[in-house]
Design an enzyme around this catalytic site. Structure first.
Site, mmCIF file in Angstrom:
data_model
loop_
_atom_site.group_PDB
_atom_site.id
_atom_site.type_symbol
_atom_site.label_atom_id
_atom_site.label_comp_id
_atom_site.label_asym_id
_atom_site.label_seq_id
_atom_site.Cartn_x
_atom_site.Cartn_y
_atom_site.Cartn_z
ATOM 1 N N GLY A 90 -21.461 -25.810 45.912
ATOM 2 C CA GLY A 90 -21.278 -26.935 46.840
ATOM 3 C C GLY A 90 -20.045 -26.502 47.951
ATOM 4 O O GLY A 90 -19.598 -27.453 48.505
ATOM 5 N N ALA A 91 -19.435 -25.613 47.883
ATOM 6 C CA ALA A 91 -18.114 -25.302 48.637
ATOM 7 C C ALA A 91 -18.689 -25.161 50.114
ATOM 8 O O ALA A 91 -18.097 -25.843 51.133
ATOM 9 C CB ALA A 91 -17.562 -23.951 48.503
ATOM 10 N N GLY A 92 -19.899 -24.631 50.320
ATOM 11 C CA GLY A 92 -20.485 -24.518 51.711
ATOM 12 C C GLY A 92 -20.923 -26.090 52.283
ATOM 13 O O GLY A 92 -20.538 -26.082 53.530
ATOM 14 N N ASP A 93 -21.298 -26.667 51.488
ATOM 15 C CA ASP A 93 -21.619 -28.017 51.841
ATOM 16 C C ASP A 93 -20.400 -29.024 52.106
ATOM 17 O O ASP A 93 -20.427 -29.668 53.397
ATOM 18 C CB ASP A 93 -22.518 -28.795 50.668
ATOM 19 C CG ASP A 93 -23.798 -28.315 50.402
ATOM 20 O OD1 ASP A 93 -24.266 -27.541 51.379
ATOM 21 O OD2 ASP A 93 -24.342 -28.239 49.488
ATOM 22 N N GLY A 125 -19.882 -27.978 39.529
ATOM 23 C CA GLY A 125 -21.047 -28.707 40.032
ATOM 24 C C GLY A 125 -20.880 -28.715 41.678
ATOM 25 O O GLY A 125 -19.768 -28.482 42.477
ATOM 26 N N LYS A 166 -13.740 -27.535 41.236
ATOM 27 C CA LYS A 166 -14.517 -28.514 40.619
ATOM 28 C C LYS A 166 -15.792 -27.849 40.040
ATOM 29 O O LYS A 166 -16.229 -27.043 40.871
ATOM 30 C CB LYS A 166 -14.993 -29.860 41.303
ATOM 31 C CG LYS A 166 -13.848 -30.590 42.035
ATOM 32 C CD LYS A 166 -13.019 -31.060 41.016
ATOM 33 C CE LYS A 166 -11.857 -32.031 41.380
ATOM 34 N NZ LYS A 166 -10.802 -32.477 40.581
ATOM 35 N N ASN A 209 -12.110 -25.492 55.872
ATOM 36 C CA ASN A 209 -11.728 -24.652 54.897
ATOM 37 C C ASN A 209 -11.002 -25.175 53.666
ATOM 38 O O ASN A 209 -11.026 -24.821 52.509
ATOM 39 C CB ASN A 209 -10.626 -23.487 55.478
ATOM 40 C CG ASN A 209 -11.196 -22.574 56.219
ATOM 41 O OD1 ASN A 209 -12.487 -22.262 55.895
ATOM 42 N ND2 ASN A 209 -10.478 -21.679 57.208
#
Length: 163
Positions: free
Chosen positions: A104-107, A142, A140, A131
């Protein structure tokens, strides 16, 4: 996607395209995107260059701009992102965090980039803000749970003395 990008471009609508999963893009899509946000693997495919470090990421982002894209924000994980425009290529570092899960980091990054650009911030400030959102997401577990609200993101930044 090509039709929608072309239509948006003709009407002056700024678009952000995350070219995932990695595949070649048409010259038309690359030209119509206001910002293209590839990760390292996607940027390798689009630029034809191997990315092994920040310097090679800069070269790849610059090559993609030379191919006709106005602005490239190449994400390079915990190192942050490379912003390439027709005028400059800069590294925008990510804040240091203890990553738990990168899902989910890219989202989170792309959403924050869109929010920031649409609120009137310049591209470098917007990449810095994005960033922070990507970094927050890695703390987190998920994907959905990792996406911060604006309030959560501001608190996260404040707690780390960044705003």
């Amino acid at each position: 996607v090509e039709y929608a990008m072309g239509k948006a471009s003709r009407y002056g609508v700024r678009t952000i395209l995350n070219p995932a999963p990695a595949h070649k893009l048409s010259k038309r899509i690359m030209h119509d995107a206001f910002i293209l946000t590839p990760n390292e693997r996607e940027a390798e495919l689009l630029s034809g260059l191997r990315i092994t470090d920040t310097d090679s990421a800069r070269k790849a982002a610059k090559r993609i701009v030379e191919e006709g894209t106005r602005n490239v924000v190449l994400t390079i994980g915990k190192k942050g992102a490379i912003l390439a425009t027709r005028e400059e290529v800069v590294h925008v570092p990510a804040p240091p965090v203890k990553a738990i899960d990168t899902t989910g980091a890219g989202d989170a990054f792309c959403a924050a980039l869109a929010v920031s650009v649409s609120s009137g911030r310049n591209l470098k400030e917007s990449v810095g803000f994005a960033n922070w959102a990507g970094a927050y997401a890695t703390t987190k577990v998920g994907a959905q749970e990792a996406l911060p609200s604006l309030k959560e993101l501001r608190r996260f930044m404040y707690e780390r003395n960044s705003i």
